[in-house]
Scaffold this active site. Sequence first.
Site, PDB file in Angstrom:
ATOM      1  N   TYR A 142       0.732  -0.992  -0.185  1.00 15.01           N
ATOM      2  CA  TYR A 142       0.180   0.179  -0.174  1.00 15.01           C
ATOM      3  C   TYR A 142       0.912   0.828  -0.344  1.00 15.01           C
ATOM      4  CZ  TYR A 142      -3.304   3.067   1.703  1.00 15.01           C
ATOM      5  OH  TYR A 142      -4.619   4.861   1.818  1.00 15.01           O
ATOM      6  N   ASP A 237       9.200   3.025  -0.447  1.00 17.71           N
ATOM      7  CA  ASP A 237       8.279   3.714   0.056  1.00 17.71           C
ATOM      8  C   ASP A 237       8.594   3.184   1.916  1.00 17.71           C
ATOM      9  OD1 ASP A 237       6.191   4.572   1.875  1.00 17.71           O
ATOM     10  OD2 ASP A 237       4.884   3.503   0.483  1.00 17.71           O
ATOM     11  N   LYS A 265       3.973   9.319   9.319  1.00 14.27           N
ATOM     12  CA  LYS A 265       3.960   8.319  10.214  1.00 14.27           C
ATOM     13  C   LYS A 265       4.718   9.093  11.439  1.00 14.27           C
ATOM     14  CE  LYS A 265       0.406   4.613   8.317  1.00 14.27           C
ATOM     15  NZ  LYS A 265       1.148   4.056   6.771  1.00 14.27           N
TER      16      LYS A 265
HETATM   17  C1  LIG Z   1       0.428   4.778   5.922  1.00 13.44           C
HETATM   18  C2  LIG Z   1       1.320   4.286   4.023  1.00 13.44           C
HETATM   19  C3  LIG Z   1       0.781   5.088   3.303  1.00 13.44           C
HETATM   20  C4  LIG Z   1       0.584   6.466   3.322  1.00 13.44           C
HETATM   21  O1  LIG Z   1       0.268   7.013   4.194  1.00 13.44           O
HETATM   22  P1  LIG Z   1      -1.346   8.599   4.175  1.00 13.44           P
HETATM   23  O2  LIG Z   1      -0.545   9.139   5.572  1.00 13.44           O
HETATM   24  O3  LIG Z   1      -1.821   7.468   5.214  1.00 13.44           O
HETATM   25  O4  LIG Z   1      -1.353   8.732   3.267  1.00 13.44           O
HETATM   26  C5  LIG Z   1       2.065   5.214   2.420  1.00 13.44           C
HETATM   27  N1  LIG Z   1       3.051   3.901   1.966  1.00 13.44           N
HETATM   28  C6  LIG Z   1       2.661   3.316   3.511  1.00 13.44           C
HETATM   29  C7  LIG Z   1       3.930   2.379   2.995  1.00 13.44           C
HETATM   30  C8  LIG Z   1       1.914   3.238   4.192  1.00 13.44           C
HETATM   31  O5  LIG Z   1       2.081   2.472   5.292  1.00 13.44           O
END
Ligand SMILES: *Cc1c(COP(=O)(O)O)cnc(C)c1O
Length: 428
Positions: A142, A237, A265
């Site tokens: 994701y 990511d 995060k």
């Molecule tokens: C949470 C997450 C996202 C998206 O971040 P948001 O702040 O919710 O838009 C993208 N990549 C990874 C790996 C994530 O865990």
Amino acid sequence: MRQVADLWTRAQELLPGGVNSPVRARATVDGEPVIADHGEGPFLFSVDGRRFIDLIMSWGPLILGHANPVVLEAIRRAAERGTTFGLSTAAEVELAERITTHIPSVEMVRMVNSGTEATMSAIRLARAATGRDLIVKFAGSYHGHADALLVQAGSGMAALGLPASPGVTRASVAHTAVLPYGDARAAAGFFAERGDEVAAVIVEPVAGNMGVVAPAEGFLAALRDLTRKAGSVLIFDEVITGFRLGLGGAQQRFGITPDLTCLGKVIGGGLPVGAYGGRKDLMSLVAPLGDVYQAGTLSGNPIAMAAGAATLDVLSQDGFYEVLEAKARRLAEGIGQAAAASGVQVTVNRVGTLITAFMAKGPVRNFDDVLKSDQKAYRRLYEGLAKRQVLIPPAPFEALFVSAAHHDRLIDDVVEAYAEALAEVKQE
Ligand SMILES: *Cc1c(COP(=O)(O)O)cnc(C)c1O
């Protein structure tokens, strides 16, 4: 209780599904939603006065626990000086310095407001830098909800069983290829055919949104090698793994250097922040230095920057991650032992401080393995734990988040709750 029912009714009238992010709607106990009132260290208190040991921890940001006094003080001080300026501030420079110091591959960074913005912008930059369209992602990963990345995605998409989202045009995903996670051979095969079309490979260096899945040995190195030879951009990511697996993130842990890194995060200290950064020559293409446009009214918000910087300062104290990882190990081993004693089929994946206990026969190495897990059993486990005041993600495709505030005795309480809840799962 009536008050909760009333609030939930109003929420459902006003917000789709009663929530502002889909998986939250599943956080129910005895049919009642868990509506947060306040948090304190490892504990979440719901509006109806229940106290939970929280292992959701806002899905990752709260590495220091709820309402950490150091972070709160930084927020308070920043807020008193004004909430937003739309101009340069010292606070954004200070957070950028911390990020670039701890993650050397990030030579320059741009702050945004969410992980979604970070990945979306990194993709745009990679496409501009290479003059190519095609991006490669992996099934079950994701990367936020930008259109081009919303295929075979993990997290809430997986929980809802959605292969793709209506409203995303065929054109938006026409240049997105999806490969199996952890499979270096499949990636090599793809690059042999289409490598010269690939703008970027975007990968969670440790998958965290199909539950925690470690990269197979050699997988990340293979991606580094393939992208370098093909002239493609490698994007890590690290929205979950950044400052979670250590100060240098997954890239430090595995010794692989990406071209661009996405963060979110933890770096916001509980406020809405994302960031993307990397090689200076690439970041120099971003406006106003270059012509790759990307902007934000509230980007680099001074309160969020202060919360992030205060958090990173605590994380960089000696031994922080050793202590956190010991907690995670204690929890993972405890759950493993409880599962063995219960006779329920559970596979505990742990990478550093990230854990998922899959209701599945192992090994769990990719999205196909993940999808073999018993979702009904997971739901019963969730309910059994919630009854015992332990809050885990209500859907199976997420990580358990331990914070510095979860002391060992609490972790033992969690393990005991697992033992009891798993015994119930076994009986049914
Ligand atoms: C949470 C997450 C996202 C998206 O971040 P948001 O702040 O919710 O838009 C993208 N990549 C990874 C790996 C994530 O865990």
